[in-house]
Design an enzyme around this catalytic site. Structure first.
Site, PDB file in Angstrom:
ATOM      1  N   ASN A  87       0.870  -1.172   0.000  1.00 48.86           N
ATOM      2  CA  ASN A  87       0.000   0.000   0.000  1.00 48.86           C
ATOM      3  C   ASN A  87       0.910   1.226   0.000  1.00 48.86           C
ATOM      4  O   ASN A  87       1.479   1.577   1.026  1.00 48.86           O
ATOM      5  CB  ASN A  87      -0.889  -0.049   1.258  1.00 48.86           C
ATOM      6  N   LYS A  97       0.248   4.288  -0.324  1.00 48.31           N
ATOM      7  CA  LYS A  97      -0.327   5.498   0.282  1.00 48.31           C
ATOM      8  C   LYS A  97      -0.049   6.727  -0.598  1.00 48.31           C
ATOM      9  O   LYS A  97       0.039   6.596  -1.824  1.00 48.31           O
ATOM     10  CB  LYS A  97       0.178   5.660   1.722  1.00 48.31           C
ATOM     11  N   HIS A 103      -9.472   1.247   4.975  1.00 41.73           N
ATOM     12  CA  HIS A 103      -8.184   1.433   5.651  1.00 41.73           C
ATOM     13  C   HIS A 103      -8.380   2.388   6.836  1.00 41.73           C
ATOM     14  O   HIS A 103      -9.181   3.334   6.752  1.00 41.73           O
ATOM     15  CB  HIS A 103      -7.146   1.997   4.674  1.00 41.73           C
ATOM     16  N   GLU A 146      -6.757   4.795   7.871  1.00 47.22           N
ATOM     17  CA  GLU A 146      -6.558   6.222   7.571  1.00 47.22           C
ATOM     18  C   GLU A 146      -7.815   6.817   6.930  1.00 47.22           C
ATOM     19  O   GLU A 146      -8.163   7.971   7.179  1.00 47.22           O
ATOM     20  CB  GLU A 146      -5.303   6.399   6.699  1.00 47.22           C
ATOM     21  N   GLU A 198      -5.384  -4.811  10.830  1.00 52.87           N
ATOM     22  CA  GLU A 198      -4.346  -3.796  11.006  1.00 52.87           C
ATOM     23  C   GLU A 198      -4.616  -3.024  12.294  1.00 52.87           C
ATOM     24  O   GLU A 198      -5.414  -2.072  12.295  1.00 52.87           O
ATOM     25  CB  GLU A 198      -4.367  -2.808   9.828  1.00 52.87           C
ATOM     26  N   GLY A 238       2.584   2.333  10.768  1.00 53.08           N
ATOM     27  CA  GLY A 238       3.536   3.427  10.571  1.00 53.08           C
ATOM     28  C   GLY A 238       4.255   3.856  11.845  1.00 53.08           C
ATOM     29  O   GLY A 238       4.910   4.886  11.881  1.00 53.08           O
ATOM     30  N   SER A 260       3.538  -2.097  10.398  1.00 56.54           N
ATOM     31  CA  SER A 260       4.989  -2.152  10.585  1.00 56.54           C
ATOM     32  C   SER A 260       5.599  -3.521  10.256  1.00 56.54           C
ATOM     33  O   SER A 260       6.542  -3.963  10.919  1.00 56.54           O
ATOM     34  CB  SER A 260       5.362  -1.701  12.003  1.00 56.54           C
TER      35      SER A 260
HETATM   36  P1  PGA Z   1       2.893   0.313   7.696  1.00 47.51           P
HETATM   37  O1  PGA Z   1       1.401   0.515   7.105  1.00 47.51           O
HETATM   38  O2  PGA Z   1       3.413  -0.981   7.114  1.00 47.51           O
HETATM   39  O3  PGA Z   1       3.641   1.513   7.231  1.00 47.51           O
HETATM   40  O4  PGA Z   1       2.741   0.225   9.171  1.00 47.51           O
HETATM   41  C1  PGA Z   1       0.539  -0.569   6.929  1.00 47.51           C
HETATM   42  C2  PGA Z   1      -0.773  -0.096   6.342  1.00 47.51           C
HETATM   43  O5  PGA Z   1      -1.221   1.007   6.715  1.00 47.51           O
HETATM   44  O6  PGA Z   1      -1.406  -0.777   5.500  1.00 47.51           O
END
Ligand code: PGA
Length: 250
Positions: free
Chosen positions: A9, A11, A95, A97, A167, A173, A212
């Site tokens: 992803n 982003k 997601h 976010e 998640e 992140g 992560s």
């Molecule tokens: P990350 O994000 O691997 O940077 O923690 C995962 C995601 O948001 O799908």
């Protein structure tokens, strides 16, 4: 045995040059990734480019979001059929976010899931609790509520044709990965809940872990019995890091 799927992803990252470089780096190492299924989810505007670059490779294309609408007066939206025009296979929906920063609730996410499915995209439905929710001991309730909104709208069989991604918001992140056991516990809860409704769906559906994931922790996460791969944010932006995670699926 469920196949391991590793989905990147990207982003809100990339430029014309960096996207070309990233795809060429991934394609350069894809032959060493064995049976692992791989997908990348670029920002919408790079989808036509990436779609062309991926022709003939095993790497599938996905979007990071999809409109709940098919066409019409919905300024700024991108529909499922448009994504299908550029050979997308997957669409991420819900997601954290989108949920937290753009106020997308469970019902809206369920409608996006339905819109993706109705044009033949495979939804990657994200679920997960915040740190406050985990500390309050309501992780399972939150994840169940997020799943139920989709099951109510689309039925349990629809989950069998989708991909789920657990998640935990506190792990995204932040560099704080859930331990393999913490992740496995929630994955097992999800599969158990689905099994109560339809055993075949529970056996079939891929449940990815996201938060992560790195080359150094992917193998132990993917070794857990209910973890069927990963949804990768930060570590999907460098070809070598992403390929190391793909190889951990072998
Ligand atoms: P990350 O994000 O691997 O940077 O923690 C995962 C995601 O948001 O799908």
């Amino acid at each position: 045995m469920r196949q391991i799927l590793v989905a990147g992803n990207w982003k809100l990252n990339g430029s014309l040059d960096s996207v070309k470089q990233l795809v060429s780096g991934i394609l350069g190492g894809v032959d060493d990734t064995g049976n692992t299924a791989i997908a990348v989810c670029p920002p919408f505007v790079y989808i036509p480019l990436v779609s062309n670059l991926l022709v003939g490779s095993k790497v599938k294309l996905g979007s990071q979001d999809v409109s709940d609408q098919e066409s019409g007066a919905f300024t700024g939206e991108i529909s499922g059929p448009m994504l299908k025009d550029f050979s997308c296979s997957y669409a991420i929906v819900g997601h954290s976010e989108r949920r937290a920063l753009y106020a997308e609730n469970d019902e809206f996410t369920a409608r996006k899931f339905a819109a993706a499915r109705s044009c033949g995209l495979i939804p990657i439905l994200c679920v997960g609790e915040t740190l406050e929710e985990r500390e309050a001991g309501i992780t399972e309730q939150v994840v169940a509520r997020q799943l139920d909104a989709v099951i109510e709208l689309e039925g349990i069989a629809a989950i069998g044709d989708a991909v789920l991604a657990y998640e935990p918001v506190w792990a995204i992140g932040t560099g704080k990965t859930a331990t393999p056991q913490q992740a496995q516990d929630v994955h097992a809860f999800i599969r158990g809940k689905l099994a109560g409704l339809d055993q075949a769906v529970a056996d079939k559906v891929q449940i990815l872990y996201g938060g992560s994931v790195k080359g150094s922790n992917a193998a132990e996460l993917f070794a857990m019995s209910d973890i069927d791969g990963g949804l990768i944010g930060g570590a999907s932006l460098q070809a070598d890091d992403f390929l190391a995670i793909c190889m951990a699926g072998n």
